[in-house]
Design a protein around this motif. Structure first.
Motif, PDB file in Angstrom:
ATOM      1  N   LEU A  25       0.706  -1.372   0.094  1.00 47.74           N
ATOM      2  CA  LEU A  25       0.267   0.251  -0.178  1.00 47.74           C
ATOM      3  C   LEU A  25       0.880   1.243  -0.373  1.00 47.74           C
ATOM      4  O   LEU A  25       1.239   1.484   0.916  1.00 47.74           O
ATOM      5  CB  LEU A  25      -1.329   0.198   1.103  1.00 47.74           C
ATOM      6  CG  LEU A  25      -1.835   1.437   1.355  1.00 47.74           C
ATOM      7  CD1 LEU A  25      -2.692   1.095   0.634  1.00 47.74           C
ATOM      8  CD2 LEU A  25      -3.084   0.983   2.889  1.00 47.74           C
ATOM      9  N   LEU A  26       0.418   2.565  -0.907  1.00 47.02           N
ATOM     10  CA  LEU A  26       1.296   3.358  -0.539  1.00 47.02           C
ATOM     11  C   LEU A  26       0.843   4.540  -0.178  1.00 47.02           C
ATOM     12  O   LEU A  26      -0.688   4.758  -0.218  1.00 47.02           O
ATOM     13  CB  LEU A  26       1.440   4.343  -1.964  1.00 47.02           C
ATOM     14  CG  LEU A  26       1.895   5.300  -2.727  1.00 47.02           C
ATOM     15  CD1 LEU A  26       3.557   4.681  -2.000  1.00 47.02           C
ATOM     16  CD2 LEU A  26       1.856   5.993  -3.732  1.00 47.02           C
ATOM     17  N   SER A  27       1.468   5.026   0.827  1.00 44.43           N
ATOM     18  CA  SER A  27       0.537   5.634   1.849  1.00 44.43           C
ATOM     19  C   SER A  27       1.456   7.043   2.379  1.00 44.43           C
ATOM     20  O   SER A  27       2.523   6.861   2.633  1.00 44.43           O
ATOM     21  CB  SER A  27      -0.407   5.116   3.042  1.00 44.43           C
ATOM     22  OG  SER A  27      -1.142   5.577   3.986  1.00 44.43           O
ATOM     23  N   ASN A  28       0.868   7.672   3.779  1.00 46.18           N
ATOM     24  CA  ASN A  28       1.918   8.722   4.048  1.00 46.18           C
ATOM     25  C   ASN A  28       1.802   8.116   5.782  1.00 46.18           C
ATOM     26  O   ASN A  28       1.313   7.016   6.124  1.00 46.18           O
ATOM     27  CB  ASN A  28       1.014   9.792   4.612  1.00 46.18           C
ATOM     28  CG  ASN A  28       0.118  10.501   3.774  1.00 46.18           C
ATOM     29  OD1 ASN A  28      -0.806  10.050   2.729  1.00 46.18           O
ATOM     30  ND2 ASN A  28       0.885  11.262   2.891  1.00 46.18           N
ATOM     31  N   ILE A  29       2.416   8.031   6.166  1.00 46.21           N
ATOM     32  CA  ILE A  29       4.025   8.040   7.470  1.00 46.21           C
ATOM     33  C   ILE A  29       3.460   9.115   8.000  1.00 46.21           C
ATOM     34  O   ILE A  29       3.915  10.253   7.670  1.00 46.21           O
ATOM     35  CB  ILE A  29       5.174   7.665   7.088  1.00 46.21           C
ATOM     36  CG1 ILE A  29       5.468   6.494   5.927  1.00 46.21           C
ATOM     37  CG2 ILE A  29       5.856   7.144   8.475  1.00 46.21           C
ATOM     38  CD1 ILE A  29       5.131   5.117   7.035  1.00 46.21           C
ATOM     39  N   LEU A  30       2.789   9.120   9.285  1.00 45.47           N
ATOM     40  CA  LEU A  30       3.189  10.752  10.428  1.00 45.47           C
ATOM     41  C   LEU A  30       3.914  10.509  10.903  1.00 45.47           C
ATOM     42  O   LEU A  30       4.420   9.888  11.516  1.00 45.47           O
ATOM     43  CB  LEU A  30       1.277   9.749  11.060  1.00 45.47           C
ATOM     44  CG  LEU A  30      -0.105  10.415   9.909  1.00 45.47           C
ATOM     45  CD1 LEU A  30      -0.695   9.972  10.678  1.00 45.47           C
ATOM     46  CD2 LEU A  30       0.119  11.064   8.841  1.00 45.47           C
ATOM     47  N   ASP A  31       4.294  11.397  11.867  1.00 47.01           N
ATOM     48  CA  ASP A  31       5.504  11.458  13.208  1.00 47.01           C
ATOM     49  C   ASP A  31       6.738  10.293  12.790  1.00 47.01           C
ATOM     50  O   ASP A  31       7.295  10.558  13.152  1.00 47.01           O
ATOM     51  CB  ASP A  31       4.804  11.120  13.883  1.00 47.01           C
ATOM     52  CG  ASP A  31       3.010  12.230  14.771  1.00 47.01           C
ATOM     53  OD1 ASP A  31       3.306  13.266  14.172  1.00 47.01           O
ATOM     54  OD2 ASP A  31       2.557  11.098  15.602  1.00 47.01           O
ATOM     55  N   ALA A  32       7.039  10.720  11.854  1.00 42.43           N
ATOM     56  CA  ALA A  32       8.123  10.652  10.793  1.00 42.43           C
ATOM     57  C   ALA A  32       9.536  10.908  10.735  1.00 42.43           C
ATOM     58  O   ALA A  32      10.434  11.221  11.245  1.00 42.43           O
ATOM     59  CB  ALA A  32       7.619   9.812   9.957  1.00 42.43           C
ATOM     60  N   GLY A  33      10.036  12.624  11.022  1.00 44.24           N
ATOM     61  CA  GLY A  33      10.767  13.873  10.920  1.00 44.24           C
ATOM     62  C   GLY A  33      10.889  14.195   9.773  1.00 44.24           C
ATOM     63  O   GLY A  33      10.380  13.644   8.810  1.00 44.24           O
ATOM     64  N   GLU A  34      11.675  14.378  10.008  1.00 42.96           N
ATOM     65  CA  GLU A  34      12.606  15.292   8.195  1.00 42.96           C
ATOM     66  C   GLU A  34      13.334  14.815   7.407  1.00 42.96           C
ATOM     67  O   GLU A  34      13.206  14.643   6.615  1.00 42.96           O
ATOM     68  CB  GLU A  34      13.541  16.718   8.943  1.00 42.96           C
ATOM     69  CG  GLU A  34      11.996  17.608   9.563  1.00 42.96           C
ATOM     70  CD  GLU A  34      13.284  18.745  10.469  1.00 42.96           C
ATOM     71  OE1 GLU A  34      14.533  18.722   9.460  1.00 42.96           O
ATOM     72  OE2 GLU A  34      13.041  19.621  10.975  1.00 42.96           O
ATOM     73  N   THR A  35      13.708  13.856   7.998  1.00 45.54           N
ATOM     74  CA  THR A  35      13.925  12.415   7.224  1.00 45.54           C
ATOM     75  C   THR A  35      13.211  10.935   6.949  1.00 45.54           C
ATOM     76  O   THR A  35      12.376  10.707   7.809  1.00 45.54           O
ATOM     77  CB  THR A  35      14.921  12.182   7.089  1.00 45.54           C
ATOM     78  OG1 THR A  35      15.726  11.348   8.529  1.00 45.54           O
ATOM     79  CG2 THR A  35      16.865  13.142   7.650  1.00 45.54           C
ATOM     80  N   PRO A  36      13.472  10.637   5.490  1.00 41.30           N
ATOM     81  CA  PRO A  36      12.774   9.361   4.832  1.00 41.30           C
ATOM     82  C   PRO A  36      12.664   8.157   6.128  1.00 41.30           C
ATOM     83  O   PRO A  36      13.960   8.370   7.056  1.00 41.30           O
ATOM     84  CB  PRO A  36      12.864   9.184   3.687  1.00 41.30           C
ATOM     85  CG  PRO A  36      13.496   9.998   3.100  1.00 41.30           C
ATOM     86  CD  PRO A  36      14.143  10.824   4.720  1.00 41.30           C
ATOM     87  N   ILE A  37      12.007   7.943   6.584  1.00 36.51           N
ATOM     88  CA  ILE A  37      11.618   6.457   7.467  1.00 36.51           C
ATOM     89  C   ILE A  37      12.625   5.522   6.715  1.00 36.51           C
ATOM     90  O   ILE A  37      12.299   5.371   5.807  1.00 36.51           O
ATOM     91  CB  ILE A  37      10.074   6.078   7.830  1.00 36.51           C
ATOM     92  CG1 ILE A  37       9.886   4.928   9.197  1.00 36.51           C
ATOM     93  CG2 ILE A  37       9.597   5.039   6.672  1.00 36.51           C
ATOM     94  CD1 ILE A  37       8.393   5.110   9.664  1.00 36.51           C
ATOM     95  N   ALA A  38      13.082   4.820   8.026  1.00 38.31           N
ATOM     96  CA  ALA A  38      14.082   3.753   7.487  1.00 38.31           C
ATOM     97  C   ALA A  38      13.290   2.363   7.135  1.00 38.31           C
ATOM     98  O   ALA A  38      12.418   1.807   7.841  1.00 38.31           O
ATOM     99  CB  ALA A  38      15.312   3.319   8.916  1.00 38.31           C
ATOM    100  N   ILE A  39      13.761   2.004   5.678  1.00 33.63           N
ATOM    101  CA  ILE A  39      13.218   0.258   5.912  1.00 33.63           C
ATOM    102  C   ILE A  39      13.384  -0.147   6.282  1.00 33.63           C
ATOM    103  O   ILE A  39      14.551  -0.157   7.068  1.00 33.63           O
ATOM    104  CB  ILE A  39      14.553   0.614   4.280  1.00 33.63           C
ATOM    105  CG1 ILE A  39      14.156   1.657   2.857  1.00 33.63           C
ATOM    106  CG2 ILE A  39      13.943  -1.218   4.048  1.00 33.63           C
ATOM    107  CD1 ILE A  39      14.824   1.346   1.475  1.00 33.63           C
ATOM    108  N   GLY A  40      12.808  -1.127   6.227  1.00 31.11           N
ATOM    109  CA  GLY A  40      12.816  -2.018   7.667  1.00 31.11           C
ATOM    110  C   GLY A  40      11.960  -1.396   8.624  1.00 31.11           C
ATOM    111  O   GLY A  40      11.713  -2.563   9.293  1.00 31.11           O
ATOM    112  N   THR A  41      11.483  -0.751   8.552  1.00 35.62           N
ATOM    113  CA  THR A  41      11.119   0.110   9.797  1.00 35.62           C
ATOM    114  C   THR A  41       9.779  -0.911   9.778  1.00 35.62           C
ATOM    115  O   THR A  41       8.425  -0.476   8.577  1.00 35.62           O
ATOM    116  CB  THR A  41      10.650   1.367  10.338  1.00 35.62           C
ATOM    117  OG1 THR A  41      12.140   2.082   9.944  1.00 35.62           O
ATOM    118  CG2 THR A  41      10.093   1.798  11.197  1.00 35.62           C
TER     119      THR A  41
END
Length: 140
Positions: free
Chosen positions: A98-114
């Motif tokens: 699913l393509l979706s938003n990540i909330l509260d993730a900060g200013e850098t992309p969330i780490a792959i595998g999270t």
């Protein structure tokens, strides 16, 4: 729940996607599953992309998944999605993405595998979007 920065621009459901949006309004994540071969797929299609039968149904999802890829969008395609925001492909535990938003993730992309879990972003009384938040951070 995390407050939404998204402006109320409701999705335009089709006959195929209307059950997905109805479930989202009820805070339930569902996905198409083929009644013949058991393949999970998303987006909804007229026929199963694996075996080409038209016999499939929406089934509940756990709402848990793993980030496959993520990016920060700095230039939004529409004023309805004020930038910056984080967009990710989430591989769901049931075997669909699913393509979706990540909330509260900060200013850098969330780490792959999270590991992530679904949460709900109300757009209006009639529309709710699925989004995700981290439940277990991947090692950098």
């Amino acid at each position: 729940m995390t407050e939404s920065r998204f402006l109320p621009t409701p999705p335009q459901p089709t006959e195929l996607s209307a059950p997905f949006w109805q479930a989202a309004r009820e805070h339930r994540l569902v996905r198409p599953v083929c009644d013949e071969c058991g393949k999970n797929f998303f987006t909804p299609q007229v026929i199963c992309p694996a075996c080409l039968t038209d016999r499939w149904s929406y089934q509940p999802s756990s709402g848990l998944g793993t980030v496959y890829s993520a990016t920060i969008i700095h230039r939004s395609p529409t004023p309805a999605l004020p930038a910056p925001y984080q967009l990710a492909i989430v591989d769901m535990d049931e075997g669909w993405s699913l393509l979706s938003n990540i909330l509260d993730a900060g200013e850098t992309p969330i780490a792959i595998g999270t590991r992530v879990a679904v949460t709900w972003v109300p757009l209006s009384d009639a529309w709710t979007l699925p989004a995700f938040h981290a439940i277990e951070r991947a090692a950098a």
